[in-house]
Design a protein around this motif. Sequence first.
Motif, PDB file in Angstrom:
ATOM      1  N   PHE A  75      40.153 -45.273 -31.509  1.00  0.00           N
ATOM      2  CA  PHE A  75      39.441 -46.334 -32.223  1.00  0.00           C
ATOM      3  C   PHE A  75      39.631 -47.677 -31.525  1.00  0.00           C
ATOM      4  CE2 PHE A  75      39.050 -49.399 -35.809  1.00  0.00           C
ATOM      5  CZ  PHE A  75      37.734 -49.117 -36.142  1.00  0.00           C
ATOM      6  N   ALA A  76      40.836 -47.943 -31.040  1.00  0.00           N
ATOM      7  CA  ALA A  76      41.108 -49.198 -30.339  1.00  0.00           C
ATOM      8  C   ALA A  76      40.308 -49.281 -29.039  1.00  0.00           C
ATOM      9  CB  ALA A  76      42.601 -49.322 -30.055  1.00  0.00           C
ATOM     10  N   THR A  77      40.227 -48.174 -28.299  1.00  0.00           N
ATOM     11  CA  THR A  77      39.465 -48.146 -27.049  1.00  0.00           C
ATOM     12  C   THR A  77      37.985 -48.397 -27.307  1.00  0.00           C
ATOM     13  OG1 THR A  77      41.037 -46.541 -26.150  1.00  0.00           O
ATOM     14  CG2 THR A  77      38.930 -46.771 -25.010  1.00  0.00           C
ATOM     15  N   TRP A  78      37.470 -47.765 -28.351  1.00  0.00           N
ATOM     16  CA  TRP A  78      36.062 -47.956 -28.706  1.00  0.00           C
ATOM     17  C   TRP A  78      35.789 -49.406 -29.081  1.00  0.00           C
ATOM     18  CZ3 TRP A  78      33.936 -49.200 -33.586  1.00  0.00           C
ATOM     19  CH2 TRP A  78      32.542 -49.116 -33.642  1.00  0.00           C
ATOM     20  N   MET A  79      36.712 -50.041 -29.799  1.00  0.00           N
ATOM     21  CA  MET A  79      36.539 -51.425 -30.203  1.00  0.00           C
ATOM     22  C   MET A  79      36.555 -52.364 -28.992  1.00  0.00           C
ATOM     23  SD  MET A  79      35.883 -51.903 -33.332  1.00  0.00           S
ATOM     24  CE  MET A  79      36.070 -53.667 -33.193  1.00  0.00           C
ATOM     25  N   ILE A  80      37.370 -52.080 -28.009  1.00  0.00           N
ATOM     26  CA  ILE A  80      37.431 -52.912 -26.804  1.00  0.00           C
ATOM     27  C   ILE A  80      36.089 -52.894 -26.077  1.00  0.00           C
ATOM     28  CG2 ILE A  80      38.464 -53.124 -24.521  1.00  0.00           C
ATOM     29  CD1 ILE A  80      41.102 -52.188 -25.756  1.00  0.00           C
ATOM     30  N   PHE A  81      35.531 -51.693 -25.887  1.00  0.00           N
ATOM     31  CA  PHE A  81      34.226 -51.585 -25.227  1.00  0.00           C
ATOM     32  C   PHE A  81      33.132 -52.268 -26.051  1.00  0.00           C
ATOM     33  CE2 PHE A  81      36.229 -48.039 -22.900  1.00  0.00           C
ATOM     34  CZ  PHE A  81      35.847 -48.378 -21.610  1.00  0.00           C
ATOM     35  N   LEU A  82      33.220 -52.150 -27.371  1.00  0.00           N
ATOM     36  CA  LEU A  82      32.229 -52.790 -28.226  1.00  0.00           C
ATOM     37  C   LEU A  82      32.295 -54.307 -28.121  1.00  0.00           C
ATOM     38  CD1 LEU A  82      30.059 -52.534 -30.449  1.00  0.00           C
ATOM     39  CD2 LEU A  82      31.904 -52.547 -32.130  1.00  0.00           C
ATOM     40  N   LEU A  83      33.505 -54.860 -28.098  1.00  0.00           N
ATOM     41  CA  LEU A  83      33.654 -56.312 -27.990  1.00  0.00           C
ATOM     42  C   LEU A  83      33.175 -56.823 -26.636  1.00  0.00           C
ATOM     43  CD1 LEU A  83      37.167 -56.783 -29.669  1.00  0.00           C
ATOM     44  CD2 LEU A  83      34.941 -57.406 -30.601  1.00  0.00           C
ATOM     45  N   ILE A  84      33.465 -56.087 -25.571  1.00  0.00           N
ATOM     46  CA  ILE A  84      33.003 -56.495 -24.235  1.00  0.00           C
ATOM     47  C   ILE A  84      31.483 -56.492 -24.182  1.00  0.00           C
ATOM     48  CG2 ILE A  84      32.955 -55.841 -21.798  1.00  0.00           C
ATOM     49  CD1 ILE A  84      35.796 -54.803 -22.110  1.00  0.00           C
ATOM     50  N   GLY A  85      30.868 -55.430 -24.710  1.00  0.00           N
ATOM     51  CA  GLY A  85      29.407 -55.354 -24.724  1.00  0.00           C
ATOM     52  C   GLY A  85      28.783 -56.462 -25.556  1.00  0.00           C
ATOM     53  N   SER A  86      29.390 -56.764 -26.705  1.00  0.00           N
ATOM     54  CA  SER A  86      28.866 -57.832 -27.560  1.00  0.00           C
ATOM     55  C   SER A  86      28.963 -59.187 -26.876  1.00  0.00           C
ATOM     56  CB  SER A  86      29.628 -57.859 -28.889  1.00  0.00           C
ATOM     57  OG  SER A  86      29.489 -56.635 -29.578  1.00  0.00           O
ATOM     58  N   TYR A  87      30.078 -59.422 -26.185  1.00  0.00           N
ATOM     59  CA  TYR A  87      30.258 -60.694 -25.469  1.00  0.00           C
ATOM     60  C   TYR A  87      29.223 -60.843 -24.355  1.00  0.00           C
ATOM     61  CZ  TYR A  87      32.257 -64.115 -22.264  1.00  0.00           C
ATOM     62  OH  TYR A  87      32.433 -65.172 -21.419  1.00  0.00           O
ATOM     63  N   MET A  88      29.003 -59.792 -23.581  1.00  0.00           N
ATOM     64  CA  MET A  88      28.044 -59.859 -22.478  1.00  0.00           C
ATOM     65  C   MET A  88      26.633 -60.092 -23.005  1.00  0.00           C
ATOM     66  SD  MET A  88      29.527 -56.805 -20.026  1.00  0.00           S
ATOM     67  CE  MET A  88      28.194 -57.027 -18.847  1.00  0.00           C
ATOM     68  N   PHE A  89      26.293 -59.437 -24.116  1.00  0.00           N
ATOM     69  CA  PHE A  89      24.955 -59.619 -24.686  1.00  0.00           C
ATOM     70  C   PHE A  89      24.779 -61.035 -25.219  1.00  0.00           C
ATOM     71  CE2 PHE A  89      22.155 -59.484 -28.434  1.00  0.00           C
ATOM     72  CZ  PHE A  89      20.971 -59.089 -27.814  1.00  0.00           C
ATOM     73  N   ALA A  90      25.819 -61.565 -25.901  1.00  0.00           N
ATOM     74  CA  ALA A  90      25.742 -62.924 -26.435  1.00  0.00           C
ATOM     75  C   ALA A  90      25.599 -63.943 -25.308  1.00  0.00           C
ATOM     76  CB  ALA A  90      26.986 -63.224 -27.269  1.00  0.00           C
ATOM     77  N   LYS A  91      26.327 -63.728 -24.212  1.00  0.00           N
ATOM     78  CA  LYS A  91      26.236 -64.636 -23.080  1.00  0.00           C
ATOM     79  C   LYS A  91      24.865 -64.563 -22.418  1.00  0.00           C
ATOM     80  CE  LYS A  91      28.779 -65.947 -18.909  1.00  0.00           C
ATOM     81  NZ  LYS A  91      29.927 -65.602 -18.012  1.00  0.00           N
ATOM     82  N   PHE A  92      24.267 -63.368 -22.399  1.00  0.00           N
ATOM     83  CA  PHE A  92      22.952 -63.181 -21.788  1.00  0.00           C
ATOM     84  C   PHE A  92      21.865 -63.898 -22.589  1.00  0.00           C
ATOM     85  CE2 PHE A  92      18.990 -60.688 -21.948  1.00  0.00           C
ATOM     86  CZ  PHE A  92      18.567 -60.834 -20.638  1.00  0.00           C
ATOM     87  N   ARG A  93      21.940 -63.810 -23.926  1.00  0.00           N
ATOM     88  CA  ARG A  93      20.876 -64.382 -24.749  1.00  0.00           C
ATOM     89  C   ARG A  93      21.080 -65.862 -25.035  1.00  0.00           C
ATOM     90  NH1 ARG A  93      20.729 -62.732 -30.917  1.00  0.00           N
ATOM     91  NH2 ARG A  93      19.735 -64.793 -30.974  1.00  0.00           N
ATOM     92  N   LEU A  94      22.214 -66.434 -24.605  1.00  0.00           N
ATOM     93  CA  LEU A  94      22.492 -67.835 -24.908  1.00  0.00           C
ATOM     94  C   LEU A  94      21.438 -68.755 -24.318  1.00  0.00           C
ATOM     95  CD1 LEU A  94      24.449 -69.783 -26.255  1.00  0.00           C
ATOM     96  CD2 LEU A  94      25.737 -69.900 -24.108  1.00  0.00           C
ATOM     97  N   LYS A  95      21.009 -68.491 -23.066  1.00  0.00           N
ATOM     98  CA  LYS A  95      20.020 -69.370 -22.438  1.00  0.00           C
ATOM     99  C   LYS A  95      18.678 -69.289 -23.168  1.00  0.00           C
ATOM    100  CE  LYS A  95      18.926 -65.808 -18.982  1.00  0.00           C
ATOM    101  NZ  LYS A  95      18.835 -65.498 -17.527  1.00  0.00           N
ATOM    102  N   TYR A  96      18.362 -68.125 -23.703  1.00  0.00           N
ATOM    103  CA  TYR A  96      17.116 -67.988 -24.450  1.00  0.00           C
ATOM    104  C   TYR A  96      17.214 -68.686 -25.809  1.00  0.00           C
ATOM    105  CZ  TYR A  96      16.090 -64.475 -20.903  1.00  0.00           C
ATOM    106  OH  TYR A  96      15.882 -63.831 -19.714  1.00  0.00           O
TER     107      TYR A  96
END
Length: 223
Positions: free
Chosen positions: A181-202
């Motif tokens: 569960f901890a490993t899955w949460m780490i990957f989820l947080l990394i993916g969420s951060y990358m997506f948020a950073k990508f859409r910030l300029k938009y």
Amino acid sequence: MKNESNKERQHVPLKEILKTYFTIAKRYPVSGILIFAFYGCGTILADLVVKLYYRDIFDVITGENVPENLRSEVLGIFTFIIIIIIIFNICYRFGDLTITFFQTKMIRDLTNTALENMQHHSYNFFVGNFTGSLVAKTRRYVRAFETLHDKLVFDFWFPFLQITGIFIVLFITQPILGIFFATWMIFLLIGSYMFAKFRLKYDFKEAETDSNVTGHLSDILTN
């Protein structure tokens, strides 16, 4: 004067905006801390403690060795559950009152700060910007704090406490499942951060376009 006007039109860095938010928030430290304290206690009691008592009820009823005083033991657990439900509802209500007080004060101070800072701009700044656009940006700047604070409290603080409680229970009862569960949460947080950073300029572009549309509409109606 042209360079001054261009400089004034530059976007304010996000760090500077957050710094202003934090500076004003420090004026109300007690209510700012009590928000997380009240909601934190309510979340822990509602999502962790109560569920542990529910587990105790099932353990008592379905256990191999059923106690002779089954009724009184189950009644005692139910009594604790009712008390906890009353307490965490009180915590939530105090949290609602505190966050309303805190955000109301913050919105008032941010509005005054934005208007005060806007009055220090040069004449070219007001000539080169739509009045309606400036009003829209000011309102968005103020309301952005309310949105940001709500996300910090309800979308971060609540899940953080819930996930932390789940981790503790899993690592104590099922360590392997806890690691998964901890490993899955780490990957989820990394993916969420990358997506948020990508859409910030938009998001910035959307806000700028909305300000221009609002400015045109406001000035057309005003004139």
